[in-house]
Design an enzyme around this catalytic site. Structure first.
Site, PDB file in Angstrom:
ATOM      1  N   ALA A 185       0.839  -1.208   0.000  1.00  0.00           N
ATOM      2  CA  ALA A 185       0.000   0.000   0.000  1.00  0.00           C
ATOM      3  C   ALA A 185       0.871   1.255   0.000  1.00  0.00           C
ATOM      4  CB  ALA A 185      -0.923  -0.026   1.219  1.00  0.00           C
ATOM      5  N   TYR A 186       1.902   1.263   0.848  1.00  0.00           N
ATOM      6  CA  TYR A 186       2.799   2.433   0.893  1.00  0.00           C
ATOM      7  C   TYR A 186       3.485   2.625  -0.459  1.00  0.00           C
ATOM      8  CZ  TYR A 186       6.737   5.416   2.321  1.00  0.00           C
ATOM      9  OH  TYR A 186       7.661   6.437   2.415  1.00  0.00           O
ATOM     10  N   ALA A 187       4.007   1.527  -1.022  1.00  0.00           N
ATOM     11  CA  ALA A 187       4.686   1.636  -2.321  1.00  0.00           C
ATOM     12  C   ALA A 187       3.722   2.158  -3.378  1.00  0.00           C
ATOM     13  CB  ALA A 187       5.262   0.283  -2.731  1.00  0.00           C
TER      14      ALA A 187
END
Ligand SMILES: NC(=O)c1ccc[n+]([C@@H]2O[C@H](COP(=O)([O-])OP(=O)(O)OC[C@H]3O[C@@H](n4cnc5c(N)ncnc54)[C@H](OP(=O)(O)O)[C@@H]3O)[C@@H](O)[C@H]2O)c1
Length: 239
Positions: A150-152
Site C-alpha cells: 500500500a505504501y509503495a
C-alpha cells in the site's frame, strides 16, 4: 551570495525528519520559508530559530490547505520559488491484512493531499513562468516488497504524477523533481514494534540531512538543467 539566496520555499511535512532538514538546509542558503505540519509547537520553535520563517499548522489533507500556504507565502514574502510536497505517512502490513482506516489515511495524505498541493502551486508557478516543484517519493516508488504494497502504491503514484508533470511542463520554466530516499531514521516508523533498520538489516540508515543535500542539489542546478529523480540510499541497504 548563492543562486538560492532570497528565494521562497513552501515545505510540507516540515515539523520533523526530512522536511525539517530540507528547510534547514535551504535556510542556510538564504531561502525564506513557509513551513507546514500539524504539530504547532514544533512549527513555532522552528520559526523562532530560523530566519524569515512563517508557519501554518493544520491537516495537509484539508482541501483548503494548499491555497492557504500559497496565500501565506505571497503575503509574507511576495513569491513562491520552491514548493516541496514532502508530508507523508506509512501504513504497512500484508495487503490482505492491513488496517484499512490507517491505509485510507495514508492514501489521503500521500496521494490526495500531494496531488492537491501540486495542482495549486503549479497554477501559480505556471503564471510566474518559473519554479521548482519537488516531491518526496521513495525507493519504494520504484519497486515494492512484501508488507509495503500500500505504501509503495502511494509512492508509485507520486512518481507517475511527477513524470507526467515533467513532460507537460517542459520548457515552461517550471521544473519537477522527485527525491527518492531509502531508509531514513525519522519519526515515520515511530509505531513499529521492530525498528526497520533491524527488520531490513540496514545498520546505518540515512539521516534527514543526507536527504536534504539531495533536495538542495536538485534546486541548485542551473535553470537549463533538470535532475528529475534523485535516489539516495544507505550504502548498506540491500533491498
Ligand atoms: N523515513 C524513511 O525511511 C523514508 C523513506 C522514503 C521516503 N520517506 C518519505 O519522507 C517523507 C517525510 O517523512 P519522514 O521520514 O521525514 O517522517 P516524519 O519525521 O514522520 O515526517 C512526516 C511529516 O509529515 C507530516 N504529516 C504527516 N501527516 C500529516 C497530515 N495529515 N497533515 C500535515 N502534515 C502531516 C508530519 O507532520 P505532523 O506530524 O506535525 O503533522 C511530519 O512533518 C514522507 O513522505 C515519507 O513517506 C521516508
Amino acid at each position: 551570495m548563492n543562486d538560492l539566496e532570497g528565494k521562497v520555499a513552501v515545505v510540507t511535512g516540515a515539523t520533523s525528519g526530512i522536511g525539517l532538514a530540507a528547510a534547514e538546509a535551504l535556510s542556510e542558503r538564504g531561502v525564506k520559508l513557509v513551513l507546514h505540519g500539524r504539530r504547532r509547537e514544533l512549527l513555532e520553535a522552528h520559526a523562532a530559530r530560523l530566519p524569515h520563517c512563517a508557519v501554518l499548522a493544520g491537516d495537509i489533507a484539508d482541501p483548503d490547505t494548499p491555497e492557504a500556504l500559497l496565500d501565506l507565502a505571497m503575503e509574507r514574502f511576495g513569491r513562491v520559488d520552491i514548493a516541496y510536497a514532502n508530508a507523508g505517512l506509512i501504513a504497512s502490513g500484508p495487503v490482505g491484512e492491513i488496517d484499512l482506516d490507517a491505509m485510507s489515511d495514508m492514501l489521503r495524505v500521500n496521494i490526495d493531499a500531494t496531488f492537491r498541493f501540486a495542482y495549486t502551486v503549479l497554477r501559480h508557478m505556471k503564471a510566474a513562468g518559473s519554479g521548482d516543484l519537488l516531491f518526496t517519493g521513495s525507493v519504494l516508488g520504484t519497486k515494492t516488497r512484501p508488507n509495503a504494497g500500500a505504501y509503495a502504491a502511494t509512492k508509485y503514484a507520486v512518481e507517475a504524477l511527477a513524470e507526467s508533470l515533467r513532460m507537460e511542463l517542459a520548457g515552461s520554466g517550471v521544473r519537477v523533481a522527485v527525491v527518492e530516499p531509502g531508509l531514513v531514521r525519522t519519526d515515520l516508523h515511530r509505531d513499529y514494534a521492530v525498528r526497520p533498520e533491524v527488520s531490513q538489516n540496514v545498520p546505518q540508515p540515512l539521516t534527514p540531512a543526507d536527504v536534504a543535500r539531495a533536495v538542495v542539489f536538485a534546486v541548485e542546478q542551473p535553470r537549463s538543467v533538470l535532475i528529475p529523480r534523485v535516489m539516495v540510499l544507505p550504502a548498506s541497504q540491500n533491498v
